[in-house]
Design a protein around this motif. Sequence first.
Motif: not given
Length: 420
Positions: A1-24
Amino acid sequence: ADVIKECIVGAIEARYGKPDEKAEHKAESPLANTVKLNGNGNGHSINGNGHSINGNGHSQLAGGMHGADDKEIMDCCADGTVEIASGATTSACTPKAADEPRNFEEFIYKVWGSGIARHFAIPYNKKLWAVPLTEMETSWLGGRVPLPNLEEIIDGALHPVPKPMGPNARFGYPLRGGFQALMDGFLPLIGDQIRLNTRIVDISLRDHSVTLDDGSRLGYEYLISTMPLPALVRMVGDEAPDAVREAVQGLRHVSVRCVNLGIGRANLTEKHWIYYPEDTVFHRIFVQGNASPHCNPAGGFGLTCEITYSEYKPLPCEGQALIQRCIEDCHKVGIFTAEDEVWVANEIDMPYAYVVYDHARAANVNIIRDWLLEHDVVLSGRYSEWEYYNSDHAFVAGKQAADEVARLRQSRERTLEVGA
């Protein structure tokens, strides 16, 4: 489960950027929600190489200019994936982004995200290429790598998805005769002489001749070469200028040792090939047993374990020791068990297997190819053109070489007519 979560979150961040980066980004740019060349029209920031994703999951370099309704972007290559070559495939509909990945390792992180990079893409590709990934560029990737679709990633994380993926999800294979049957099909169409079990030992560009290991010498008008480019220049010997020899020294490749195993149990797996990023000696198993039912004897099943090696990654052992290591690693990953009898085992070496697309490859190949063409030598195929060709590309390359010779002949004849 932890690996799956890390892969999904990483793919989302690669697409849209990390939340703090988006805010900046929003704080710094009042135009963040407008359509622009280096971002998509709905105001989401995108990963560093400017890829955007349409409704079908196809990727396109920045500049597709889709609006807030996120309409489908046409796939310029019409092969199911948009080519992501770093410069070679840039066109009017796919302008290059200013911050494209500088190397293959950056590409992996920016396109697939840190999770998939860590758990599969980085360890697998290091194992496959046997060279530092930072030393590779990305022009070879076009049409080969399925780019991430978040819906498919999440769907695959929740339950197994049988849907075929990638440009080679479906392929043809001869029912009988193995892959050699494709070549055998051309034999009745070849009107000239074919010499088997014969090697070229010398090539003279001045004399337009090749010398064979039986001592015979053959003249040529045009020479079409499919041998590895370094071997071809080596055959030319002292006729090659220093610049060409230096370019050849700069060419890099990866070798492969194949360990073939015939196992005394049928239907070991339903897969055709399997990739292993873990610590197995092989990076991939090709399952001949599923390519055609005629590849197996009754009750048996055939596998090929593929092991890359290079100056950066030598083979851990050879001969029977390597075969035994493959058998033990197959037990470890569960492809077959210690109770299954190994009916046959052998190894085949491919000194030239994968062309390494380092940052100097294109310039070096151009120097060698242009010089050879001046001496009526036409290059054709994966190893002679020093390209990452799949087998279908290699067949097309053969036809293109024949067409090139025909064009050169016509051009020479026209020149002679004008001169006369």
